[in-house]
Motif scaffolding. Sequence first.
Motif, PDB file in Angstrom:
ATOM      1  N   VAL A  82     -76.268  24.002 -64.191  1.00 17.28           N
ATOM      2  CA  VAL A  82     -75.201  23.104 -63.730  1.00 17.28           C
ATOM      3  C   VAL A  82     -74.686  22.299 -64.921  1.00 17.28           C
ATOM      4  O   VAL A  82     -75.456  21.735 -65.678  1.00 17.28           O
ATOM      5  CB  VAL A  82     -75.734  22.153 -62.640  1.00 17.28           C
ATOM      6  CG1 VAL A  82     -74.739  21.043 -62.355  1.00 17.28           C
ATOM      7  CG2 VAL A  82     -76.038  22.926 -61.375  1.00 17.28           C
ATOM      8  N   ASP A  93     -76.724  26.642 -58.328  1.00 13.44           N
ATOM      9  CA  ASP A  93     -75.574  26.499 -59.212  1.00 13.44           C
ATOM     10  C   ASP A  93     -74.270  26.700 -58.445  1.00 13.44           C
ATOM     11  O   ASP A  93     -73.302  25.959 -58.632  1.00 13.44           O
ATOM     12  CB  ASP A  93     -75.697  27.529 -60.343  1.00 13.44           C
ATOM     13  CG  ASP A  93     -74.587  27.420 -61.370  1.00 13.44           C
ATOM     14  OD1 ASP A  93     -74.629  26.482 -62.176  1.00 13.44           O
ATOM     15  OD2 ASP A  93     -73.673  28.270 -61.350  1.00 13.44           O
ATOM     16  N   SER A 135     -77.552  17.274 -68.285  1.00 12.14           N
ATOM     17  CA  SER A 135     -78.606  18.236 -67.977  1.00 12.14           C
ATOM     18  C   SER A 135     -78.427  19.514 -68.798  1.00 12.14           C
ATOM     19  O   SER A 135     -79.407  20.126 -69.238  1.00 12.14           O
ATOM     20  CB  SER A 135     -78.621  18.554 -66.480  1.00 12.14           C
ATOM     21  OG  SER A 135     -77.398  19.117 -66.064  1.00 12.14           O
ATOM     22  N   SER A 136     -77.186  19.931 -69.030  1.00 11.40           N
ATOM     23  CA  SER A 136     -76.935  21.102 -69.874  1.00 11.40           C
ATOM     24  C   SER A 136     -77.095  20.769 -71.344  1.00 11.40           C
ATOM     25  O   SER A 136     -77.578  21.592 -72.131  1.00 11.40           O
ATOM     26  CB  SER A 136     -75.521  21.639 -69.617  1.00 11.40           C
ATOM     27  OG  SER A 136     -75.440  22.258 -68.360  1.00 11.40           O
ATOM     28  N   LEU A 180     -85.806  22.747 -60.743  1.00 17.23           N
ATOM     29  CA  LEU A 180     -84.789  21.698 -60.896  1.00 17.23           C
ATOM     30  C   LEU A 180     -84.274  21.642 -62.334  1.00 17.23           C
ATOM     31  O   LEU A 180     -83.089  21.425 -62.563  1.00 17.23           O
ATOM     32  CB  LEU A 180     -85.367  20.344 -60.484  1.00 17.23           C
ATOM     33  CG  LEU A 180     -85.594  20.150 -58.980  1.00 17.23           C
ATOM     34  CD1 LEU A 180     -86.297  18.842 -58.713  1.00 17.23           C
ATOM     35  CD2 LEU A 180     -84.259  20.208 -58.225  1.00 17.23           C
ATOM     36  N   ILE A 185     -80.408  15.842 -60.677  1.00 15.66           N
ATOM     37  CA  ILE A 185     -79.805  16.904 -59.876  1.00 15.66           C
ATOM     38  C   ILE A 185     -79.625  16.469 -58.419  1.00 15.66           C
ATOM     39  O   ILE A 185     -78.533  16.643 -57.848  1.00 15.66           O
ATOM     40  CB  ILE A 185     -80.617  18.211 -59.995  1.00 15.66           C
ATOM     41  CG1 ILE A 185     -80.605  18.700 -61.457  1.00 15.66           C
ATOM     42  CG2 ILE A 185     -80.029  19.277 -59.087  1.00 15.66           C
ATOM     43  CD1 ILE A 185     -79.222  18.828 -62.076  1.00 15.66           C
ATOM     44  N   VAL A 235     -73.439  23.605 -56.190  1.00 14.59           N
ATOM     45  CA  VAL A 235     -72.853  22.501 -56.956  1.00 14.59           C
ATOM     46  C   VAL A 235     -71.412  22.822 -57.349  1.00 14.59           C
ATOM     47  O   VAL A 235     -70.529  21.961 -57.281  1.00 14.59           O
ATOM     48  CB  VAL A 235     -73.699  22.200 -58.206  1.00 14.59           C
ATOM     49  CG1 VAL A 235     -73.008  21.166 -59.103  1.00 14.59           C
ATOM     50  CG2 VAL A 235     -75.076  21.686 -57.802  1.00 14.59           C
ATOM     51  N   ILE A 242     -81.924  24.603 -62.738  1.00 19.53           N
ATOM     52  CA  ILE A 242     -80.649  24.316 -62.081  1.00 19.53           C
ATOM     53  C   ILE A 242     -79.862  23.321 -62.932  1.00 19.53           C
ATOM     54  O   ILE A 242     -78.653  23.473 -63.132  1.00 19.53           O
ATOM     55  CB  ILE A 242     -80.875  23.754 -60.665  1.00 19.53           C
ATOM     56  CG1 ILE A 242     -81.432  24.848 -59.754  1.00 19.53           C
ATOM     57  CG2 ILE A 242     -79.565  23.219 -60.080  1.00 19.53           C
ATOM     58  CD1 ILE A 242     -81.818  24.369 -58.363  1.00 19.53           C
ATOM     59  N   GLY A 243     -80.572  22.313 -63.468  1.00 19.40           N
ATOM     60  CA  GLY A 243     -79.904  21.342 -64.339  1.00 19.40           C
ATOM     61  C   GLY A 243     -79.323  21.978 -65.577  1.00 19.40           C
ATOM     62  O   GLY A 243     -78.235  21.615 -66.028  1.00 19.40           O
ATOM     63  N   CYS A 299     -84.122  15.933 -64.925  1.00 18.85           N
ATOM     64  CA  CYS A 299     -83.488  16.756 -63.889  1.00 18.85           C
ATOM     65  C   CYS A 299     -84.039  16.502 -62.496  1.00 18.85           C
ATOM     66  O   CYS A 299     -83.349  16.725 -61.501  1.00 18.85           O
ATOM     67  CB  CYS A 299     -83.628  18.239 -64.245  1.00 18.85           C
ATOM     68  SG  CYS A 299     -82.644  18.718 -65.688  1.00 18.85           S
ATOM     69  N   ALA A 311     -74.273  16.138 -64.549  1.00 19.49           N
ATOM     70  CA  ALA A 311     -74.127  17.576 -64.739  1.00 19.49           C
ATOM     71  C   ALA A 311     -74.096  17.937 -66.221  1.00 19.49           C
ATOM     72  O   ALA A 311     -74.737  18.895 -66.663  1.00 19.49           O
ATOM     73  CB  ALA A 311     -72.858  18.073 -64.049  1.00 19.49           C
ATOM     74  N   LEU A 359     -76.778  14.043 -58.450  1.00 18.00           N
ATOM     75  CA  LEU A 359     -75.515  14.748 -58.663  1.00 18.00           C
ATOM     76  C   LEU A 359     -74.993  15.312 -57.344  1.00 18.00           C
ATOM     77  O   LEU A 359     -73.810  15.149 -57.007  1.00 18.00           O
ATOM     78  CB  LEU A 359     -75.719  15.873 -59.673  1.00 18.00           C
ATOM     79  CG  LEU A 359     -74.657  16.980 -59.744  1.00 18.00           C
ATOM     80  CD1 LEU A 359     -73.343  16.403 -60.248  1.00 18.00           C
ATOM     81  CD2 LEU A 359     -75.121  18.116 -60.641  1.00 18.00           C
TER      82      LEU A 359
END
Length: 464
Positions: free
Chosen positions: A26, A267, A327-328, A19, A180, A270, A22-23, A176, A324, A183
Amino acid sequence: MEEKKVKRSKFSSNLGMMLACIGGAVGLGNVWGFPSKLGRGGGFYFLIIYVVVALLLGIPMTLSEYAIGRKMRKGPIAAWTELNRKWKFVGILNAIVCVGVMGFYCLLFGWIIKYMVEFGIAIFNPASTFWTMDSAEYFSMFISNPVEPLIWTFVGLLLAYLCVRKNMAGGIEKACKWMIPALVVLLIVVAIRACTLPGAEAGIEFLFQPSTENVMSSGGWLTVFGIALAQMFFSLNVGFGTNLMYGSYAPDDSDLAKNALLVPLGDMVVALLAALATIPAAFAFGYSPSTGAGMLFITMKAVFESMPGGAIFGFLFFVAVFFAAISSVIGMTAANAAIPCEHWGWSNKKGTLLALASNLIIAIPVSLGYSSLSGVRLLSWMGKDTDILDSIDYLCENCFATVAALALCIFVGWIWKPAAVIEEGEKGGKFKFTWKGIFTFLIRYICPIITLIVVLSSIGIISL
C-alpha cells in the motif's frame, strides 16, 4: 563484492508480517496512482481487469519473492547471488529500481507532509494562503520553489529513519501494525463523505457501472489492459525487491502462501477505498478523474475547499495518504539499506543513513525539474517529452522492474522450479497450500507471457 554475515531481524508473528507486507504494498500506487489510472482506464472495466491481473500475476509472483527472501535470509542482491550467481543481475535490477523509485517517491512523500500540515493549519486558520489560493496556482508555486519541497523531503526521510534505525523488521512491523488499520479507517471516513456529496452518483456509476463507451474513450481494450498491468506491478512492488526483503524477515512458521493471497487482496481493498474517497468527490465538483499528480494535490484540494468541513476532511485524507506513503518508504529503505549492511558489514543505522542520503541526493535534481531544470528531458532520445520525475519513473517501473519480474518468472518456473517455492510456502505454516497446480501453471506460463508483453510494450516494440 564480499558478503558479510549480519544478524537478521525477524517479524514477531505472521500477523506482523502480513500487516508489514500490506504496508509495503500500500502506498502512493494505491491512493494516487490507482484512482488516477482508474480514471484514465475508463472506470468499471479497468477495475475488473486490474482485479484479474492482480490475482493471476500478482499472487504467484509475490509468493515467489517471499519464498526466495525467506529461503536466503538476505536482501535482493545477496539473495540472488547466493541462490544462483548467474542470476545476480535480478537482484541488481531490484536495487536499481528501489534506489531510483525512492529518489522521487521521497519527494512526493515530502509534498504529502506539506499538504497534511497545511490542511491542519487551515482547520484553525481559514484565511491561510494555502486555503484561499487557487489549487493549481498554489501547487505550481510550491513545487517550483527550489528549496521548500526539499525541506519537506528531508523531514519525511528523517521520520522514516526514526521508524527503522534500531531494528529494521521490528520498526517496520510496529509502524504498520497501527498505521494500516488507521489508514483503512480514515479512508472509510473520507469515502463516506465523498460518496454522500450532491452529484457523487456520477462518480459511483463511473466506478461500478459497466460502460464500453468509457473503455473506447480511454483508447480501447488493449490500452486499458496495459494501464491495469502497469498499475499492478507498481502497486504490488513486483520487481522492486521489497517483497523479497519482507520475506527475509518472515518467521519460519509464517504462512507465506496465505500472506501471498491476503496481501494483494488487502492492497486491492485500500485501492478501492482510495478510489471511493476521490473519484465520486471529483465528479461531484466537476473535475476530471484522470489528472495524474493533480488528482491528489490540485483536484482533491479544490474538492475539499468546496466541501463543508473541508479542511477537516482534507486533513484526515492526507493523514491517510501519509500513512500509506511512509509504509512504502520504510519498506524500500530496508531493501536499499541491505546493500551496505550485507556487503560491507555496516550497522543498520549506518546503512539506513546511507540509503536515505542517496534518496535525498536523487531527489534534488528531481525537485529542481520543476524549476531550474524544468527543460531537462532525460528520455528525449526515446522520443519522450517527460520531466525528470516521470523519466526516472518510466525507466524504473516500466523497464527495470518488469524485466526483473520476467526474470523472476523464468527462474522460478523453469530453473529453481515451482516445487521449491511450494516447499517454502508450506514450511511451518498452518494454511493449506491447496493451489499448487494453479501456482505452477501460472508462474510457468501465464506470468512470463503477460510480463513479456509488458516489457515489449515498455520498450516500444509493441503497442498496447
